[in-house]
Design an enzyme around this catalytic site. Structure first.
Site, PDB file in Angstrom:
ATOM      1  N   ASP A  10      94.445  -1.133  65.367  1.00  0.00           N
ATOM      2  CA  ASP A  10      93.843  -0.256  64.226  1.00  0.00           C
ATOM      3  C   ASP A  10      94.520   1.066  64.199  1.00  0.00           C
ATOM      4  OD1 ASP A  10      91.755   0.630  62.770  1.00  0.00           O
ATOM      5  OD2 ASP A  10      90.241  -0.730  63.653  1.00  0.00           O
ATOM      6  N   ASP A  35      92.700   2.524  58.838  1.00  0.00           N
ATOM      7  CA  ASP A  35      91.242   2.846  58.824  1.00  0.00           C
ATOM      8  C   ASP A  35      91.102   3.739  57.608  1.00  0.00           C
ATOM      9  OD1 ASP A  35      88.731   3.265  60.407  1.00  0.00           O
ATOM     10  OD2 ASP A  35      89.176   5.357  60.209  1.00  0.00           O
ATOM     11  N   GLU A  64      91.672  -0.350  54.922  1.00  0.00           N
ATOM     12  CA  GLU A  64      90.310  -0.356  54.706  1.00  0.00           C
ATOM     13  C   GLU A  64      90.099   0.641  53.506  1.00  0.00           C
ATOM     14  OE1 GLU A  64      86.210   1.000  56.817  1.00  0.00           O
ATOM     15  OE2 GLU A  64      87.895   2.224  57.117  1.00  0.00           O
ATOM     16  N   HIS A 117      82.559  -4.274  62.696  1.00  0.00           N
ATOM     17  CA  HIS A 117      81.752  -3.228  63.475  1.00  0.00           C
ATOM     18  C   HIS A 117      80.905  -2.185  63.095  1.00  0.00           C
ATOM     19  CE1 HIS A 117      85.245  -1.220  62.270  1.00  0.00           C
ATOM     20  NE2 HIS A 117      84.726  -0.086  62.835  1.00  0.00           N
ATOM     21  N   ASP A 118      80.893  -1.987  61.508  1.00  0.00           N
ATOM     22  CA  ASP A 118      80.252  -1.149  60.866  1.00  0.00           C
ATOM     23  C   ASP A 118      78.989  -1.824  60.132  1.00  0.00           C
ATOM     24  OD1 ASP A 118      81.942   0.975  61.438  1.00  0.00           O
ATOM     25  OD2 ASP A 118      83.242   0.718  59.617  1.00  0.00           O
TER      26      ASP A 118
HETATM   27  O1  TEU Z   1      84.742   3.531  58.469  1.00  0.00           O
HETATM   28  C1  TEU Z   1      84.762   3.908  57.196  1.00  0.00           C
HETATM   29  C2  TEU Z   1      83.346   4.126  56.706  1.00  0.00           C
HETATM   30  O2  TEU Z   1      83.694   4.889  55.327  1.00  0.00           O
HETATM   31  C3  TEU Z   1      82.291   3.952  57.411  1.00  0.00           C
HETATM   32  O3  TEU Z   1      82.096   5.046  58.078  1.00  0.00           O
HETATM   33  C4  TEU Z   1      81.063   3.818  56.857  1.00  0.00           C
HETATM   34  O4  TEU Z   1      80.973   4.975  56.135  1.00  0.00           O
HETATM   35  C5  TEU Z   1      79.927   3.480  57.517  1.00  0.00           C
HETATM   36  O5  TEU Z   1      80.367   2.705  58.588  1.00  0.00           O
HETATM   37  C6  TEU Z   1      78.867   2.968  56.714  1.00  0.00           C
HETATM   38  O6  TEU Z   1      77.918   2.715  57.517  1.00  0.00           O
HETATM   39  C7  TEU Z   1      85.859   3.281  59.452  1.00  0.00           C
HETATM   40  C8  TEU Z   1      85.522   2.737  60.754  1.00  0.00           C
HETATM   41  O7  TEU Z   1      85.410   1.433  60.430  1.00  0.00           O
HETATM   42  C9  TEU Z   1      84.293   3.414  61.395  1.00  0.00           C
HETATM   43  O8  TEU Z   1      84.074   2.695  62.527  1.00  0.00           O
HETATM   44  C10 TEU Z   1      84.750   4.951  61.541  1.00  0.00           C
HETATM   45  O9  TEU Z   1      83.544   5.432  62.232  1.00  0.00           O
HETATM   46  C11 TEU Z   1      85.395   5.482  60.315  1.00  0.00           C
HETATM   47  O10 TEU Z   1      86.132   4.749  59.750  1.00  0.00           O
HETATM   48  C12 TEU Z   1      85.724   6.838  60.962  1.00  0.00           C
HETATM   49  O11 TEU Z   1      87.041   6.707  61.537  1.00  0.00           O
END
Ligand code: TEU
Ligand code: CA
Length: 548
Positions: free
Chosen positions: A102, A203, A245, A319-320
């Site tokens: 990542d 990311d 992403e 994971h989000d």
């Molecule tokens: O996620 C990008 C992102 O836009 C998310 O934070 C989203 O806004 C949120 O999860 C919606 O609920 C990436 C990663 O996957 C995330 O884990 C990180 O927190 C974020 O970037 C910052 O690096």
């Protein structure tokens, strides 16, 4: 290594995402680690996956669970050492599994040496590595918001300026306009490539080309210029898989990102289907039902638009996101059936499927007391809405449905203390349903969710039509069935899913007798052979193959 000569090896394989903190602890400190992953590689090999996307394991203060990196070339001691990482790459390779790292290139931790220097003075050589704007204390440059709530600007008295952070205050944005920053990042990526990694997940890559004065966050004017340079200077020198992403991707943009000429990435994660239960102008916490016909339309459009001129990634979970079986399936009475139905629906499509740890077991959302939550986004929202006067029970409803921690509870390995995740005290509470839902009880059971995923992965390897068949949506206006075909020179697949918890009759009129039933989540004997070809049980999903 299997398929390594094949340039597009990633079109055939299924990728498994590991959130390392919650996967397997090997030393009893309650936190998952690299050696824990090594212990579980045989499990992943048995599942049949071809690559692992590993969420960040680099050195980090863990303000955002590793998405705040303070040293890109060190492993966080909590996860192990660089030797452990090298061993993991090797052990995975021995099992035909590649490691995808990542890469967090939009921001670093505020504890990264670059930022520590950058905030010392305006003359410091690292100052310009980040995005600064003049202002007075208390007078923000503008009203840009952080994705985790509050302003996107933070005041630093030493330099008398604000820095930009699109995420937490501990995640200052890197300045991609600065060529030196870009070169440093490319050097670091090449260093990881030499370690033998199989690819990278990038990311929030669509946010790197920000232009704060115009409040542009994603899809900035220089975005594709930066990405093409990044790709040229790094990935194109190896046979890698890359996935960006991109929350702001449209099919049009995705064709650029995943251009088959290899000038950018292999594919992107787009989120159009996954935010359909969020209404225009509302936050994800404002709960709304899923518009089912819209889901079909959106997924179909992505399938059609990228056909032969781009490449999709296929996912329900990460994971989000909350757990898909709890979100759009039924995690009570029909947990197994609906988890399998959702798997079939996704894995029949064109693109590279991703499985998020525990999805292959049908792991579910949780409902904890607020003290048990760890996620910065969840906790910030809780406080924000408390202050705004929201009812406690409404806030908790939103958290139960949408908190990122739903996906981050420890992996459920067996019906033993802490689900076999740790011998210590887990950093986050284990879902109490681990006694019923765990890997040990599912591996080898032909009726388990695990076996369904195993079968889907196997079919993708066996039948080329899963990889390159042309997609066509069937019954677009049907309120219950999600059905489509895939067709190439070898055959035609029919994927038919009853998306809801009531029995239903499918109005498709085909000569089912000519077809082979490849898969049915109620067992093959209950499909065409046994019962009627048109009557479907709750959440029943079937795959038929018509050989040409
Ligand atoms: O996620 C990008 C992102 O836009 C998310 O934070 C989203 O806004 C949120 O999860 C919606 O609920 C990436 C990663 O996957 C995330 O884990 C990180 O927190 C974020 O970037 C910052 O690096
Ligand atoms: Ca550990």
């Amino acid at each position: 290594m299997e398929g390594s000569k094949n340039k597009d090896w990633w079109k055939q394989c299924v990728i498994y995402q590991i959130y390392p903190k919650s996967f397997q602890d090997s030393n009893g400190d309650g936190i998952g680690d690299l050696n824990g992953i090594i212990q579980r590689l045989d499990y992943l090999q048995e599942l049949g996956i071809g690559a692992i996307w590993l969420s960040p394991v680099c050195q980090s203060p863990q303000d955002d669970n590793g998405y705040d990196i303070s040293d890109y070339q060190e492993i966080d001691p909590m996860f192990g050492s660089m030797e452990d990482m090298e061993r993991l790459i090797q052990e995975a390779e021995n099992r035909g599994i590649r490691m995808i790292m990542d890469l967090v290139l939009n921001h670093t931790s505020d504890e990264h040496a670059w930022f520590v220097e950058a905030k010392k003075s305006r003359e410091n050589p690292y100052h310009n590595y980040y995005v600064w704007r003049d202002g007075e204390e208390g007078v923000l440059p503008n009203d840009m918001k952080s994705c985790f709530g509050g302003s996107a600007w933070e005041w630093v008295p030493e330099v008398g300026q604000y820095y930009l952070h699109q995420f937490s205050v501990k995640q200052p944005d890197l300045n991609w306009e600065n060529e030196t920053v870009r070169e440093e990042l490319y050097r670091m990526i090449r260093w990881w490539m030499e370690k033998g990694v199989g690819g990278f997940r990038l990311d929030v890559i669509d946010q790197i080309a920000k232009e704060p004065d115009r409040k542009i966050t994603n899809n900035g004017p220089r975005l594709h210029e930066f990405i093409q340079e990044l790709s040229r200077e790094t990935f194109q020198r190896g046979n890698l898989i890359t996935v960006g992403e991109a929350w702001g991707a449209t099919p049009e943009l995705a064709k650029k990102y995943s251009n088959p000429d290899g000038s950018e990435f292999s594919m992107v994660f787009q989120f159009e289907h996954i935010v359909l239960d969020q209404e225009e102008g509302k936050e994800k916490w404002d709960l709304a039902p899923l518009p089912f016909l819209e889901l079909k339309r959106v997924l179909a459009r992505w399938q059609e638009e990228l056909y032969q001129c781009g490449w999709n990634s296929l996912f329900w979970d990460n994971h989000d996101l909350p757990r898909i079986v709890s979100r759009w399936g039924n995690d009570m009475e029909y947990r197994t059936e609906s988890a399998k139905m959702l798997a079939v629906l996704l894995h029949g499509m064109q693109g590279t499927p991703y499985i998020y740890q525990g999805e292959e077991l049908g792991m579910t959302n949780v409902q904890y007391q607020i003290e048990e939550y760890r996620d910065i986004e969840t906790l910030n929202m809780y406080l924000e809405r408390k202050v705004k006067g929201y009812k406690e029970s409404d806030i908790m409803e939103s958290i139960y449905a949408k908190s990122r921690d739903n996906a981050r509870t420890p992996m459920q390995w067996e019906d033993a203390a802490n689900a076999g995740f740790t011998e210590g005290k887990p950093w986050m509470k284990v879902n109490p349903n681990y006694r019923e839902i765990n890997a040990k009880s599912q591996v080898g059971d032909p009726d388990s969710v695990f076996s369904c995923y195993q079968a889907l992965i196997q079919m993708r390897k066996q039948y080329s039509v899963f990889v390159d068949g042309k997609f066509q949506l069937l019954l677009p206006e049907d309120e219950r069935f999600f059905a489509y075909t895939r067709e190439n020179q070898d055959g035609k697949l029919y994927v038919i899913c009853n998306f809801y918890g009531e029995p239903a009759e499918c109005s498709l009129d085909e000569d089912w007798g000519k077809m082979e039933l490849l898969y049915c989540n109620y067992g093959k004997e209950n499909g065409n052979g046994g019962n009627s070809a048109i009557a479907y049980q709750p959440y029943e999903a079937r795959i038929y193959l018509l050989r040409q």
